[in-house]
Design an enzyme around this catalytic site. Sequence first.
Site, mmCIF file in Angstrom:
data_model
loop_
_atom_site.group_PDB
_atom_site.id
_atom_site.type_symbol
_atom_site.label_atom_id
_atom_site.label_comp_id
_atom_site.label_asym_id
_atom_site.label_seq_id
_atom_site.Cartn_x
_atom_site.Cartn_y
_atom_site.Cartn_z
ATOM 1 C CB THR A 192 18.082 46.312 27.397
ATOM 2 O OG1 THR A 192 17.900 46.605 26.039
ATOM 3 C CG2 THR A 192 16.993 45.367 27.856
ATOM 4 C CB VAL A 221 10.617 43.137 16.924
ATOM 5 C CG1 VAL A 221 10.377 42.541 18.306
ATOM 6 C CG2 VAL A 221 9.436 44.014 16.503
ATOM 7 N N GLY A 222 13.590 43.352 18.568
ATOM 8 C CA GLY A 222 14.731 42.591 19.086
ATOM 9 C C GLY A 222 14.293 41.411 19.929
ATOM 10 C CG ASP A 223 17.068 40.129 22.897
ATOM 11 O OD1 ASP A 223 17.183 41.312 22.502
ATOM 12 O OD2 ASP A 223 17.590 39.725 23.955
ATOM 13 C CB THR A 243 20.920 43.429 28.197
ATOM 14 O OG1 THR A 243 21.234 44.640 27.485
ATOM 15 C CG2 THR A 243 22.079 43.082 29.120
ATOM 16 N N GLY A 246 20.302 41.923 20.051
ATOM 17 C CA GLY A 246 19.117 41.083 20.061
ATOM 18 C C GLY A 246 19.063 40.025 18.977
HETATM 19 N N1 ASP Z 1 18.532 43.369 23.397
HETATM 20 C C1 ASP Z 1 18.040 44.665 23.028
HETATM 21 C C2 ASP Z 1 17.576 44.629 21.600
HETATM 22 O O1 ASP Z 1 18.238 43.998 20.798
HETATM 23 C C3 ASP Z 1 19.032 45.743 23.181
HETATM 24 C C4 ASP Z 1 19.895 45.677 24.411
HETATM 25 O O2 ASP Z 1 19.731 44.817 25.234
HETATM 26 O O3 ASP Z 1 20.778 46.508 24.580
HETATM 27 O O4 ASP Z 1 16.606 45.266 21.288
#
Ligand code: ASP
Length: 328
Positions: A192, A221-223, A243, A246
Site C-alpha cells: 500500500t 474494505v480495509g483500513d 500499511t 487492514g
Molecule cells: N492495509 C491495506 C488493506 O488492508 C493493505 C496493505 O496495507 O498492504 O487494505
Amino acid sequence: MTEAGPRWTLVCHGGAGLVTRDHLTPEQDAAYREALTTAADAGAAVLRAGGRAIDAVEVAILRLEDDPLFNAGRGAAFTAEGRNELDASIMDGATLAAGAVAGLSTTRHPISAARAVIEGSDHVLLGGEGADAFARAQGLEQVDPSFFFTEARWRSLERALGRLGLPVPPRPEGVAVDARAELAHDEGKRGTVGCVALDIHGDLAAGTSTGGTTAKRWGRVGDSPLVGAGTYAANAAAAVSCTGAGEYFIRLGVAHRICALVEYGGLSLQRAVDRVVQDDLTALGGEGGVIAVDPHGHMAWSFNTEGMYRARVADGEPLAVGLYKDEA
Ligand code: ASP
C-alpha cells in the site's frame, strides 16, 4: 520543552511485508529505492517552496499510484473476482477535514478523489460506483478498468486463489505486458502507499492509497480509506499512515490510537508508534507498519514485518530510503 526540529518533514511508505535481501533481486531493490526517492522528492519540492502539507502528501502519493511496483493505483491487487477495487483517504491536520473513497474501479488517482471529497462534497467517505461517478463529475481522469491490470498482480491472485481453493476468474484479454510491472515484488498479500508531512506553516497531513488485499471478497474494505484506522492527522498530535493487515488496523483504530497516545498520553512519537505496532498490533496477531510525523518535525516509523518500503526527507537533511529492518 520539545526540542525544535526541522521546519518541514515528509515520510512516505510503499507497503510492509516480506521485504528482505533474500526476497528482492538487485534490480528490484534498485527500482523500489528509485521509486520512493522520486515520490519523496516530489513531495519535498512542494514543502521546500512553502506549500501545504496536504498538497505534498497528495503529490507524493500520485507518483506512487502511477508506479506499477506498488499495490495502489496502476499496480493495484486483484479481488477474488479478478477486479481492481481501489481505496484511499487523506486528512488535513490543521482543520481535521478528511476525504476518503472505497471500491473505485475507473478513477486513475484514488488519492485525488479522496482529496476532492473534502473540497467538493459535504461527506467524508464515498464508496463504489457513486465514488467513481463523483470523481468523474469533479473532472478527475477516468480509465478503462483494464488500466489497472498487471501480470505480476494477476500471478499473485492465482497463487492466493490456489491457497484458498477458489477458482481463478477468466483472465482479461488484450492487456499489454509492462516490463516495469514485472519488477513488482510479491511482499506477501499486501503493499500500500502512504505519506505524512509537516509544512513550514506548522500544519500536518496524512494520506494512504491501496488496491487492498489480494483475493479480497464481497466488497471488502480495509483500513486505508478509514479515517482513524489507516490514516489520521491532527496538528495537536501527529500525522499517521498505516500499511498491513487492514482488519487488525480497523479493530485497533491504529492511526488515531497513536495520535491519542501523543496528545493525551504524552508519549513521544517514536514511543507511541512502537507501543501500538510492537505491542498492541502484535498482541492481536496483526502484521504491518506505520509512518508518522509530529508538529515538532520528529519523524517515526515502526513495523513488525520483515521490512517496509520507506523514505524520509526534511529541511536541511538528505533524503534517506530504507527497505529492510536493519536500515535506519
Ligand atoms: N492495509 C491495506 C488493506 O488492508 C493493505 C496493505 O496495507 O498492504 O487494505
